[in-house]
Design a protein around this motif. Structure first.
Motif, mmCIF file in Angstrom:
data_model
loop_
_atom_site.group_PDB
_atom_site.id
_atom_site.type_symbol
_atom_site.label_atom_id
_atom_site.label_comp_id
_atom_site.label_asym_id
_atom_site.label_seq_id
_atom_site.Cartn_x
_atom_site.Cartn_y
_atom_site.Cartn_z
ATOM 1 N N ARG A 1 -3.014 13.321 -4.057
ATOM 2 C CA ARG A 1 -2.613 12.350 -5.074
ATOM 3 C C ARG A 1 -2.356 10.987 -4.426
ATOM 4 N NH1 ARG A 1 -3.571 10.087 -9.400
ATOM 5 N NH2 ARG A 1 -1.800 9.156 -10.440
ATOM 6 N N THR A 2 -1.693 10.981 -3.283
ATOM 7 C CA THR A 2 -1.445 9.736 -2.566
ATOM 8 C C THR A 2 -2.762 9.082 -2.167
ATOM 9 O OG1 THR A 2 0.645 10.586 -1.722
ATOM 10 C CG2 THR A 2 -0.316 8.722 -0.546
ATOM 11 N N LEU A 3 -3.694 9.882 -1.683
ATOM 12 C CA LEU A 3 -5.001 9.356 -1.308
ATOM 13 C C LEU A 3 -5.724 8.762 -2.510
ATOM 14 C CD1 LEU A 3 -7.081 9.019 0.950
ATOM 15 C CD2 LEU A 3 -7.923 11.296 0.385
ATOM 16 N N GLU A 4 -5.648 9.428 -3.657
ATOM 17 C CA GLU A 4 -6.276 8.909 -4.871
ATOM 18 C C GLU A 4 -5.656 7.575 -5.276
ATOM 19 O OE1 GLU A 4 -5.823 12.013 -7.740
ATOM 20 O OE2 GLU A 4 -7.372 13.276 -6.815
ATOM 21 N N LEU A 5 -4.325 7.481 -5.182
ATOM 22 C CA LEU A 5 -3.658 6.226 -5.531
ATOM 23 C C LEU A 5 -4.061 5.102 -4.581
ATOM 24 C CD1 LEU A 5 -0.082 7.567 -6.375
ATOM 25 C CD2 LEU A 5 -1.782 6.669 -7.983
ATOM 26 N N LEU A 6 -4.119 5.400 -3.300
ATOM 27 C CA LEU A 6 -4.544 4.389 -2.332
ATOM 28 C C LEU A 6 -5.984 3.960 -2.571
ATOM 29 C CD1 LEU A 6 -2.916 5.775 0.927
ATOM 30 C CD2 LEU A 6 -2.298 3.680 -0.289
ATOM 31 N N GLU B 1 -7.538 3.945 -5.443
ATOM 32 C CA GLU B 1 -7.542 3.092 -6.633
ATOM 33 C C GLU B 1 -7.044 1.687 -6.296
ATOM 34 O OE1 GLU B 1 -8.714 3.467 -9.738
ATOM 35 O OE2 GLU B 1 -9.579 5.332 -8.963
ATOM 36 N N GLN B 2 -6.000 1.603 -5.474
ATOM 37 C CA GLN B 2 -5.484 0.292 -5.076
ATOM 38 C C GLN B 2 -6.541 -0.493 -4.301
ATOM 39 O OE1 GLN B 2 -1.907 1.015 -2.865
ATOM 40 N NE2 GLN B 2 -0.683 1.439 -4.696
ATOM 41 N N MET B 3 -7.262 0.176 -3.419
ATOM 42 C CA MET B 3 -8.313 -0.510 -2.656
ATOM 43 C C MET B 3 -9.420 -0.992 -3.578
ATOM 44 S SD MET B 3 -8.602 1.705 0.841
ATOM 45 C CE MET B 3 -9.981 0.726 1.403
ATOM 46 N N SER C 1 -10.738 -7.592 -7.245
ATOM 47 C CA SER C 1 -10.120 -8.912 -7.385
ATOM 48 C C SER C 1 -10.645 -9.867 -6.320
ATOM 49 C CB SER C 1 -8.599 -8.807 -7.334
ATOM 50 O OG SER C 1 -8.158 -8.366 -6.079
ATOM 51 N N ALA C 2 -10.987 -9.365 -5.157
ATOM 52 C CA ALA C 2 -11.561 -10.214 -4.111
ATOM 53 C C ALA C 2 -12.936 -10.709 -4.527
ATOM 54 C CB ALA C 2 -11.642 -9.460 -2.789
#
Length: 72
Positions: free
Chosen positions: A42-47, A49-51, A57-58
């Motif tokens: 789950r943490t990996l999925e969240l990271l 998504e953030q990337m 946005s970049a």
């Protein structure tokens, strides 16, 4: 002969009890590891998504270009 069979039965029961205890301990560990793996996924999925959001946005030009370090 009856004493020999009786002592063997006690030995087998003792081994069985020890194995059941070990099996329960292993089962508890596997359950704990499964929970940890789920949390890590789950943490990996969240990271991830953030990337993706930061990359998007970049590309939209919202993030400034990286400045050159002062030593260049």
């Amino acid at each position: 002969m009856a004493i020999d069979v009786s002592s063997q039965l006690v030995e087998v029961q003792t081994q069985l009890a020890f194995q059941e205890d070990m099996l329960n301990a292993l089962n508890e560990r596997v359950v704990a590891q499964d929970l940890e793996i789920r949390n890590l996924r789950r943490t990996l999925e969240l990271l991830h998504e953030q990337m993706k959001q930061k990359n998007a946005s970049a590309e939209d030009g919202q993030i400034h270009e990286m400045e050159r370090p002062p030593h260049y």
